[in-house]
Design a protein around this motif. Structure first.
Motif, PDB file in Angstrom:
ATOM      1  N   THR A   1       5.054 -26.215 -23.397  1.00  0.00           N
ATOM      2  CA  THR A   1       6.069 -25.840 -24.384  1.00  0.00           C
ATOM      3  C   THR A   1       6.223 -24.325 -24.492  1.00  0.00           C
TER       4      THR A   1
ATOM      5  N   LEU B   1       9.706 -22.218 -24.572  1.00  0.00           N
ATOM      6  CA  LEU B   1      10.052 -21.308 -25.660  1.00  0.00           C
ATOM      7  C   LEU B   1      10.372 -19.905 -25.164  1.00  0.00           C
TER       8      LEU B   1
ATOM      9  N   PHE C   1       9.974 -25.536 -32.889  1.00  0.00           N
ATOM     10  CA  PHE C   1      10.389 -25.827 -31.523  1.00  0.00           C
ATOM     11  C   PHE C   1       9.243 -26.421 -30.704  1.00  0.00           C
TER      12      PHE C   1
ATOM     13  N   ALA D   1       9.854 -29.543 -28.385  1.00  0.00           N
ATOM     14  CA  ALA D   1       9.870 -29.203 -26.966  1.00  0.00           C
ATOM     15  C   ALA D   1       8.898 -30.064 -26.181  1.00  0.00           C
TER      16      ALA D   1
END
Length: 157
Positions: free
Chosen positions: A91, A95, A116, A120
């Motif tokens: 992730t 990001l 997120f 994600a």
């Protein structure tokens, strides 16, 4: 085997191929539009395999059923692909692709950028795949019905 099931299985195979081709950058955009055309084609294929004399109403129903079966197969495969992608790519790598200005705007609006991380990963892939699959089923039913009705209207015998 009924015409809608046969057309749905064939259409499901076509959608799986389109989903896998969609992993190629820029080809995915074309495959997205081809998938929409495929739904109508699957509906027409179901109407083609119906016994003559074809009427628009029953052909639309057969086309909708066939397209829903195909969309379900394609949606499940697509969700599995998303899960695999989210398990392979960390992730943090995802990001870093978000522009810093966008993250700052998100913070200014009161959001937490760490949110997120949740969406994600595999949880986000499963959620997104489920929502897309559900939306795809509705769209498939509509386009499959249209394809079946048009084919029956053009070629009733």
């Amino acid at each position: 085997m009924s015409s809608w099931l046969k057309a749905g299985l064939v259409g499901g195979a076509v959608l799986v191929v389109l989903n896998l081709l969609g992993l190629i950058p820029l080809v995915g955009i074309v495959c997205c539009f081809l998938g929409l055309v495929a739904y109508a084609g699957i509906g027409a294929l179901a109407a083609f395999w119906m016994q003559p004399v074809r009427e628009a109403g029953p052909a639309a129903g057969q086309g909708a059923l066939a397209a829903v079966v195909a969309a379900l197969i394609g949606g499940i495969v697509n969700t599995i692909v998303w899960l695999i992608q989210s398990a392979i790519v960390p992730t943090t790598d995802m990001l870093t692709q978000i522009p810093p200005e966008l993250l700052q705007q998100f913070r200014d609006a009161g959001g937490d950028p760490q949110m997120f991380n949740t969406f994600a990963g595999p949880l986000g892939a499963a959620f997104g795949g489920s929502c897309c699959c559900l939306g795809g089923l509705i769209l498939a039913a509509i386009l499959g019905a249209i394809g079946g009705a048009i084919y029956a209207g053009i070629k009733p015998d």
